[in-house]
Design an enzyme around this catalytic site. Structure first.
Site, PDB file in Angstrom:
ATOM      1  N   TYR A 130      86.358-103.758  30.549  1.00 55.78           N
ATOM      2  CA  TYR A 130      84.955-103.630  30.154  1.00 55.78           C
ATOM      3  C   TYR A 130      84.044-104.229  31.229  1.00 55.78           C
ATOM      4  O   TYR A 130      83.040-103.630  31.626  1.00 55.78           O
ATOM      5  CB  TYR A 130      84.745-104.327  28.810  1.00 55.78           C
ATOM      6  N   TYR A 131      84.407-105.410  31.695  1.00 53.30           N
ATOM      7  CA  TYR A 131      83.606-106.062  32.724  1.00 53.30           C
ATOM      8  C   TYR A 131      83.607-105.254  34.020  1.00 53.30           C
ATOM      9  O   TYR A 131      82.585-105.152  34.707  1.00 53.30           O
ATOM     10  CB  TYR A 131      84.117-107.480  32.982  1.00 53.30           C
TER      11      TYR A 131
END
Length: 219
Positions: A130-131
């Site tokens: 996600y990051y």
């Protein structure tokens, strides 16, 4: 008054933002959602709502953004999907929206990112895909010709808004109500000095407008 497309208007932040913009009446809001039922519900509230698939072609997004002045990207694949959807929505969907905005003549783009997405050393181990998606979507926005702002909120909560936040280039970890995030996004459209800025956002002690104005001193 600008015509503002809110991408991901059915998300938790998006819902708050659309409601706030409808109430404030300072800009014309276009709520962009994925499902017809969501579109119908928004239209019944008197809102302009359009359908878009972030996994679809850029050409469809380009048509959607015709005559739009600003985009606020609040869409996400959600915590219940796999890494494939994170890649296709949070990264590629965001980049396709950036490409479509540039091609359509959109001037302003406000992106919802994540706390310290710019700093790999601070990425949460269990959220690394996600990051990474946020990191590279943000990077593509900064490389674009758009007048951009990247808002990197901390851990999101559904607590009632306080109207008090803190912003900064590198904040300690913390939380922030989604409703307050929406307020910051809305104010970024109007507050001079937020263009070409990326910042962390947490619950704090200062009014939203005061916090955003403080960034001029940080520049």
């Amino acid at each position: 008054m600008m015509k503002v497309a809110v991408i991901g208007a059915n998300g938790k932040i998006g819902q708050h933002l659309v409601e706030q913009m409808q109430h404030a009446k300072t800009h014309e809001v276009i709520a962009v959602v994925r499902k017809e039922a969501q579109q119908k519900a928004l239209q019944e509230r008197g809102l302009t709502a359009k359908l878009a698939d972030l996994e679809g072609p850029v050409s469809e997004l380009k048509s959607l953004l015709k005559d739009v002045d600003a985009v606020v990207f609040t869409a996400g694949s959600g915590g219940n999907t796999g890494d494939d959807k994170t890649l296709l929505v949070d990264l590629d969907g965001a980049v396709k929206t950036i490409e479509a905005a540039e091609a359509s003549g959109v001037k302003r783009f406000v992106m919802v990112s994540a706390w310290q997405s710019n700093n790999r050393e601070n990425w949460a181990e269990d959220l690394r895909p996600y990051y990474a998606a946020k990191h590279y979507a943000d990077r593509e926005l900064m490389r674009s010709k758009l007048s951009w702002t990247i808002v990197r909120p901390g851990a999101l909560t559904d607590e009632e808004a306080t109207g008090k936040v803190v912003v900064g280039d590198s904040l300690a970890p913390g939380t922030v109500p989604r409703e307050d995030v929406a307020s910051v996004l809305r104010r970024c459209l109007d507050e001079n000095g937020t263009e070409f800025r990326a910042f962390d956002l947490m619950a704090g002690e200062s009014e939203v407008e005061q916090s955003l104005q403080s960034m001029k001193e940080m520049a």
